[in-house]
Scaffold this active site. Structure first.
Site, PDB file in Angstrom:
ATOM      1  N   SER A  58       0.809  -1.215   0.000  1.00  0.00           N
ATOM      2  CA  SER A  58       0.000   0.000   0.000  1.00  0.00           C
ATOM      3  C   SER A  58       0.843   1.265   0.000  1.00  0.00           C
ATOM      4  O   SER A  58       2.050   1.235   0.197  1.00  0.00           O
ATOM      5  CB  SER A  58      -0.959  -0.005   1.187  1.00  0.00           C
ATOM      6  OG  SER A  58      -0.341   0.574   2.302  1.00  0.00           O
ATOM      7  N   GLY A  59       0.154   2.386  -0.198  1.00  0.00           N
ATOM      8  CA  GLY A  59       0.799   3.688  -0.214  1.00  0.00           C
ATOM      9  C   GLY A  59       0.813   4.346   1.153  1.00  0.00           C
ATOM     10  O   GLY A  59       1.230   5.496   1.284  1.00  0.00           O
ATOM     11  N   ASP A  60       0.317   3.635   2.180  1.00  0.00           N
ATOM     12  CA  ASP A  60       0.363   4.186   3.540  1.00  0.00           C
ATOM     13  C   ASP A  60       0.518   3.006   4.493  1.00  0.00           C
ATOM     14  O   ASP A  60       0.841   1.905   4.064  1.00  0.00           O
ATOM     15  CB  ASP A  60      -0.904   5.028   3.797  1.00  0.00           C
ATOM     16  CG  ASP A  60      -0.630   6.190   4.758  1.00  0.00           C
ATOM     17  OD1 ASP A  60       0.060   5.953   5.770  1.00  0.00           O
ATOM     18  OD2 ASP A  60      -1.088   7.315   4.510  1.00  0.00           O
ATOM     19  N   ASP A  61       0.292   3.236   5.795  1.00  0.00           N
ATOM     20  CA  ASP A  61       0.538   2.180   6.771  1.00  0.00           C
ATOM     21  C   ASP A  61      -0.226   0.885   6.434  1.00  0.00           C
ATOM     22  O   ASP A  61      -1.389   0.939   6.040  1.00  0.00           O
ATOM     23  CB  ASP A  61       0.095   2.658   8.160  1.00  0.00           C
ATOM     24  CG  ASP A  61       0.800   3.955   8.575  1.00  0.00           C
ATOM     25  OD1 ASP A  61       1.987   4.127   8.225  1.00  0.00           O
ATOM     26  OD2 ASP A  61       0.156   4.787   9.249  1.00  0.00           O
ATOM     27  N   SER A 120       5.410  -1.341   2.119  1.00  0.00           N
ATOM     28  CA  SER A 120       4.903   0.033   2.212  1.00  0.00           C
ATOM     29  C   SER A 120       6.077   1.014   2.235  1.00  0.00           C
ATOM     30  O   SER A 120       6.477   1.498   3.282  1.00  0.00           O
ATOM     31  CB  SER A 120       4.056   0.175   3.481  1.00  0.00           C
ATOM     32  OG  SER A 120       3.618   1.497   3.608  1.00  0.00           O
TER      33      SER A 120
END
Ligand SMILES: *[C@@H]1O[C@H](CO)[C@@H](O)[C@H](O)[C@H]1NC(C)=O
Ligand SMILES: *[C@@H]1O[C@H](CO)[C@@H](O)[C@H](O)[C@H]1NC(C)=O
Ligand SMILES: *[C@@H]1O[C@H](CO)[C@@H](O)[C@H](O)[C@H]1NC(C)=O
Ligand SMILES: *[C@@H]1O[C@H](CO)[C@@H](O)[C@H](O)[C@H]1NC(C)=O
Ligand SMILES: *[C@@H]1O[C@H](CO)[C@@H](O)[C@H](O)[C@H]1NC(C)=O
Length: 486
Positions: free
Chosen positions: A269-272, A303
């Site tokens: 993912s692009g975040d946590d 990530s």
């Protein structure tokens, strides 16, 4: 210039070859399906019997096609989903519960809500596609514990699959897909073209008994799975995929939730990948619902811009008793990250992480006491968060830029930090200082490279860092074998 002519005979051969190939691919596909999952698809309008595992089974099953659903990827199925759920709602309570079966196909839809004693089951070739028709996305109130939307002040777009004040909700399938088609939203977000905060893929509020398993979630507009003010939650066998540069595509965010078990998930993912939260500044303090008794195990994460496991930054209802084990990550920014700030209040305490295998990281451990983001300027400067009892053990990490960056709050240090049995192999281009620590206090044992002076080594005779030995009730939830028989 004269065009190259294909002699008719060779053209016909080519065409024949293509059609033969198509036939053989088609045949192979059918064979594969019928071998792997006999009769889980709808053939000739008949739903065949199938089996699945879930926390409870249902008495009644209906297919989306019974409510006018069209799986062509173009027709909106919002009304079909809503009608199906409304119909199946009558079997909640004494009726044994209802299951909505989503057959193979591409089912475009706007947001819809679930109901009590309800299962949403996706065939392995079913794709629920979030519509890009913005008129289909209702704007709803912000969460009380946030006071506003996260992207913008004011309301927020509804989540694709929602529900509130429910009991016993299951979303599962044979690895079927929910696709948020998020690129549309990410572009608008980056271009400053949205008036409201983006919706999430799945959000359940005030719900007891949530089971989400065996699904693939793709390209959410923002967060993927967001249970809020909820309890007794199992999230198992979920694949979450989003481009690593997509904005705020967090994987799983339990928010003011108790008794949560997240296991066997694979998240890019692009975040946590997993972020535990409990509300934002004065709004979260007023609601005062902690996130607690949380198990995370067998998580695999990629990530590059964020954490494998984050605690915060919104933690104003408190976060306590988190037990994470058996964590694997590659190419991620940090392993475990605590994010908080003056104004958040509450606490992050009794956090236990044991067994991490990490490769290519900026920081293995990261703590930030001055996370800069507030809902507004009305936060209480005297609301100082307490961070204590943080225990990390049995970690191997390779290709690391800096082992740890631990920054507490001045005059309110983070205390009771314990780090044991950790081997960090630094990258060729690592920072000169492998540990930086300010306003933190604790101990270490068997950590390489040697931690900062504020975490002194206790020597070979010392105990390893603690990890709870009691069993949480959420671990006693067992999956039943359910079967659909027509
Ligand atoms: C998930 O699917 C696998 C097969 O792909 C199955 O063995 C397992 O029981 C399923 N788990 C749940 C919780 O449904
Ligand atoms: C779903 O439920 C939420 C919260 O109760 C509500 O705000 C929203 O309008 C509902 N959405 C739909 C599509 O019914
Ligand atoms: C849902 O439950 C919460 C907490 O009990 C309550 O405050 C809220 O009014 C309920 N919402 C609805 C729509 O019933
Ligand atoms: C589910 O599908 C995803 C995406 O195609 C795949 O990466 C994953 O391995 C699948 N999981 C299972 C258990 O089959
Ligand atoms: C140290 O951690 C490794 C895994 O990283 C584990 O295999 C080993 O058993 C641990 N050692 C002790 C003494 O617990």
């Amino acid at each position: 210039m004269e065009k190259t002519r294909i002699p008719p005979t060779s053209f016909q051969t080519l065409a024949l070859w293509i059609s033969l190939m198509a036939v053989s691919i088609g045949t192979a596909d059918c064979a594969r399906r019928s071998v792997q999952l006999p009769g889980s698809s709808r053939d000739g309008g008949v739903m065949r019997p199938f089996k699945y595992a879930a926390t409870s089974c249902r008495a009644k099953t209906a297919s989306l096609t019974d409510f006018g659903g069209v799986g062509d990827g173009k027709t909106s199925n919002t009304k079909a989903f809503q009608a199906a759920v409304a119909h199946l709602a009558q079997f909640a309570g004494g009726g044994g519960g209802g299951m909505l079966y989503v057959p193979a196909g591409r089912w475009l839809t706007g947001p819809f809500n679930l109901t009590n004693s309800f299962t949403l089951f996706l065939h392995r070739d079913a794709v629920i596609l979030a519509t890009q028709d913005m008129s289909e996305w209702p704007v709803i109130d912000p969460l009380p514990s946030y006071g506003r939307g996260r992207d913008h002040a004011g309301g927020r777009y509804s989540s694709l699959i929602g529900g509130s004040n429910l009991t016993d909700v299951i979303i599962t399938g044979d690895n079927g897909t929910i696709d948020g088609q998020g690129a549309f939203w990410w572009q608008k977000f980056h271009g400053g073209k949205l008036k409201y905060t983006r919706g999430y893929l799945i959000e359940l509020l005030h719900t007891d008994q949530i089971f989400i398993s065996n699904l693939t979630l793709l390209n959410s507009p923002a967060w993927n799975i967001h249970p809020v003010y909820s309890s007794n939650i199992v999230i198992s066998g979920i694949t979450i995929l989003a481009p690593v540069r997509s904005p705020n595509t967090d994987g799983i965010n339990p928010d003011s939730c108790s008794h949560v078990r997240i296991e066997d998930c694979y998240i890019v993912s692009g975040d946590d990948c997993v972020a535990i939260k409990s509300g934002w500044d004065e709004y979260g303090i007023a609601v005062g619902m902690p996130s607690q008794h949380i198990i995370i195990r067998r998580l695999t994460c990629i990530s590059p811009t964020s954490a494998v496991i984050a605690l915060g930054s919104e933690m104003s209802g408190g976060i306590q008793d988190v037990r994470a084990e058996d964590i694997t990550a590659i190419d991620s920014e940090s392993g475990v990250r605590i994010k908080t700030a003056v104004g958040r209040g509450a606490y992050v305490k009794d956090i236990f992480v044991r067994g991490m295998n990490l490769n290519t990281m900026k920081w293995v451990f990261w703590m930030t006491g001055s996370y800069k983001s507030h809902p507004d300027n009305k936060y209480d400067p005297n609301a100082i968060p307490v961070v204590k009892g943080i225990s990390y053990s049995d970690v191997v990490a390779t290709d690391v830029t800096q082992a740890a960056r631990l920054e507490g709050i001045s005059n309110a240090p983070f205390t009771g930090i314990c780090i044991s049995n950790v081997t960090v192999q630094l990258a060729a281009k690592a920072k000169k200082q492998s540990w930086t620590c300010t306003d933190v206090e604790g101990v270490s044992k068997g950590v390489s490279p040697t931690p900062c002076a504020s975490l002194p080594d206790q020597g070979a005779g010392a105990e390893p860092c603690p990890f709870p030995t009691d069993r949480l009730p959420i671990d006693d939830i067992v999956f039943e074998e359910c079967s659909y028989t027509s």
